[in-house]
Write an enzyme that holds these catalytic residues in place. Structure first.
Site, PDB file in Angstrom:
ATOM      1  N   ALA A   8      -1.479 117.901  15.833  1.00 45.74           N
ATOM      2  CA  ALA A   8      -0.829 118.187  14.555  1.00 45.74           C
ATOM      3  C   ALA A   8       0.674 117.968  14.690  1.00 45.74           C
ATOM      4  CB  ALA A   8      -1.097 119.620  14.121  1.00 45.74           C
ATOM      5  N   CYS A   9       1.225 117.105  13.825  1.00 47.90           N
ATOM      6  CA  CYS A   9       2.672 116.888  13.810  1.00 47.90           C
ATOM      7  C   CYS A   9       3.191 117.320  12.436  1.00 47.90           C
ATOM      8  CB  CYS A   9       3.002 115.418  14.080  1.00 47.90           C
ATOM      9  SG  CYS A   9       2.434 114.306  12.797  1.00 47.90           S
ATOM     10  N   PRO A  10       4.499 117.485  12.287  1.00 41.49           N
ATOM     11  CA  PRO A  10       5.012 118.012  11.011  1.00 41.49           C
ATOM     12  C   PRO A  10       4.586 117.225   9.773  1.00 41.49           C
ATOM     13  CG  PRO A  10       6.723 118.067  12.660  1.00 41.49           C
ATOM     14  CD  PRO A  10       5.562 117.347  13.285  1.00 41.49           C
ATOM     15  N   GLY A  12       2.108 114.796   9.613  1.00 44.32           N
ATOM     16  CA  GLY A  12       0.658 114.687   9.586  1.00 44.32           C
ATOM     17  C   GLY A  12       0.129 113.369   9.066  1.00 44.32           C
ATOM     18  N   THR A  16       0.022 112.422  14.548  1.00 41.96           N
ATOM     19  CA  THR A  16      -1.234 113.153  14.715  1.00 41.96           C
ATOM     20  C   THR A  16      -2.359 112.195  15.094  1.00 41.96           C
ATOM     21  OG1 THR A  16      -0.482 114.720  13.053  1.00 41.96           O
ATOM     22  CG2 THR A  16      -2.833 114.703  13.535  1.00 41.96           C
TER      23      THR A  16
END
Lengths: 104, 353
Positions: A8-10, A12, A16
């Site tokens: 999960a990245c900011p 998304g 990700t």
């Protein structure tokens, strides 16, 4: 090893899924069993069930944001690393996890 | 520290859809009015609704910062705190806006975590999560946000916005501001440093002065230059890029056009100093020009954000100049590519059992 992983990245949308692909490829190459869940802009994809979490040897959280349904992984050996590290060096990450689990 | 950063990123992550909806609604209604001369009640109301959606941003930020720290129980107090930040309760206190919302989220999150740890008799344990934690934490947040934070942060927020307005008003300092914001985005391509720049813009997004839209335009080069430049450079100087880099080039250009900088990452991993260096220089020049020409836009997402700009032609020019500089520099300074494994084996981490 049996691994379950959450990416999960900011934003998304990119990191990700790049991390997910990198992990799946590296695990296949190294002969590990892996299931990678992506928590992207549209929510959870390829969700890890409670049973799968219970059976895993290790939980790999490649996350830079708070993730949903974290309680599935309570009490499991957990690795927490930035998404970028997984995108860049997936094989090294998996090798080091294996090493650390053995030397425990 | 990592925990706090994680919480802030979570807030930004959940806030993004609202920013996009609000930004594009305002942008589209703006296009209708300024390009097609449509100016009726439907457009006016829709544009007003865009501003309403913009008002959701602080509560959502507060809610999800708190959620990242304290899980579900953190949502209510974080949301309430964020809303108060946007709509001050007391007469005479300023809105503490985005900054207040972030504080509300952090305080709410850690407060709920602390409340969870208080031991309760087994019989009323369910009461604790159903009733006591939400009510107590929300009331504490209410009083904190309405009184001390309303006064102090409200005043601070107003001071920051005024200082930035002063920076943006003077062409000399505005240029530097634009260059720095844009270069920050080009530096880590969708990573934490760029998000700080974007967060700063969102913080002043609904400033009536238009500061938000002005700084928003200034980061467009920072977002678009990296991916487009690596893509173009790998067509111009194919020998300086690996086979997989050349294969990714069309994708990089397209994602760069729609404002996703992440496609640059594989290029940056292999040759960080040259790729990031060139991109930052190109982006900084573009950002500086944008501020110098006072271009502003309520749009987001690369080329989609250009038509609603105050001056689409100048805006395109600033971005193109940035790309041209970055691409040219890359073609000059990059070395011939050698195909090799790019994994970094010096990384280390802990397993918690």
């Amino acid at each position: 090893m049996k691994i379950v992983a959450v990416c999960a990245c900011p934003t998304g949308v990119a990191h990700t899924y790049m991390a997910k692909a990198a992990l799946e490829k590296a695990a296949a190459k190294l002969g590990h069993q892996i299931k990678v869940e992506a928590q992207g802009a549209l929510g959870i994809e390829n969700e890890i069930t409670k049973e799968e979490a219970r059976e895993a040897d290790v939980v790999l959280l490649a996350v830079e944001v708070g993730i949903a349904k974290r309680e599935r992984f309570e009490g499991k050996p957990t690795v927490n690393i930035p998404v970028q590290t997984v995108v860049k060096s997936p094989e090294t990450v998996l090798k080091k996890i294996e090493e650390k689990l053995k030397n425990r | 520290m990592r925990k706090i950063q994680n919480a802030l990123m979570t807030g930004v992550s959940y806030m993004l859809p609202f920013i996009v909806v609000a930004g594009l609604t305002i942008a589209l209604t703006g296009i209708c009015t300024s390009y097609f001369g449509i100016d009726n009640a439907v457009i006016t109301t829709l544009s007003g609704f865009g501003s309403t959606v913009m008002g959701f941003i602080p509560p959502i930020m507060g809610a999800y910062v708190s959620f990242a720290i304290a899980d579900k129980a953190g949502l209510a107090p974080g949301f309430i705190g964020g809303w108060i930040a946007q709509n001050p309760i007391l007469e005479g206190t300023d809105s503490s806006g985005f900054l207040g919302a972030v504080l509300a989220g952090l305080i709410a999150g850690y407060l709920v975590q602390a409340l969870k740890k208080i031991p309760f008799p087994k019989v009323i344990d369910s009461l604790k999560s159903m009733l006591i934690i939400p009510v107590v934490s929300s009331l504490v947040i209410y009083f904190l946000m309405a009184y001390p934070i309303g006064f102090v942060v409200g005043a601070l927020y107003t001071a920051i916005v005024n200082a930035l307005l002063a920076l943006a008003a003077n062409t000399g300092t505005a240029v530097i501001l634009g260059a720095i914001l844009s270069a920050m985005c080009a530096f880590d391509m969708g990573g934490p440093l760029g998000k700080i720049a974007i967060t700063f813009i969102f913080a002043v997004w609904n400033e009536p002065s238009g500061l938000g839209f002005l700084t928003n335009a200034a980061v467009f080069p920072g977002i678009m230059v990296p991916a487009i430049s690596v893509g173009l450079a790998s067509y111009i100087a194919p020998k300086k890029f690996t086979e997989s880099e050349r294969k990714q080039a069309p994708g990089a250009i397209v994602t760069g056009l729609v404002g996703i900088a992440e496609a640059t990452l594989p290029y940056a991993f292999r040759d960080p100093v040259r790729v990031i260096g060139c991109n930052m220089i190109g982006a900084a020049v573009g950002g500086a020009m944008m501020m110098a020409f006072k271009v502003s836009t309520p749009g987001v997402s690369g080329i989609i954000g250009i038509p609603p700009a105050s001056n689409p032609l100048l805006m395109t020019l600033c971005i193109v100049v940035g790309i041209a500089i970055s691409t040219t520099l890359m073609v000059i300074v990059k070395k011939e590519a050698v195909e090799k494994d790019t994994e970094d084996d010096s990384i280390d981490f802990e397993i918690t059992f």
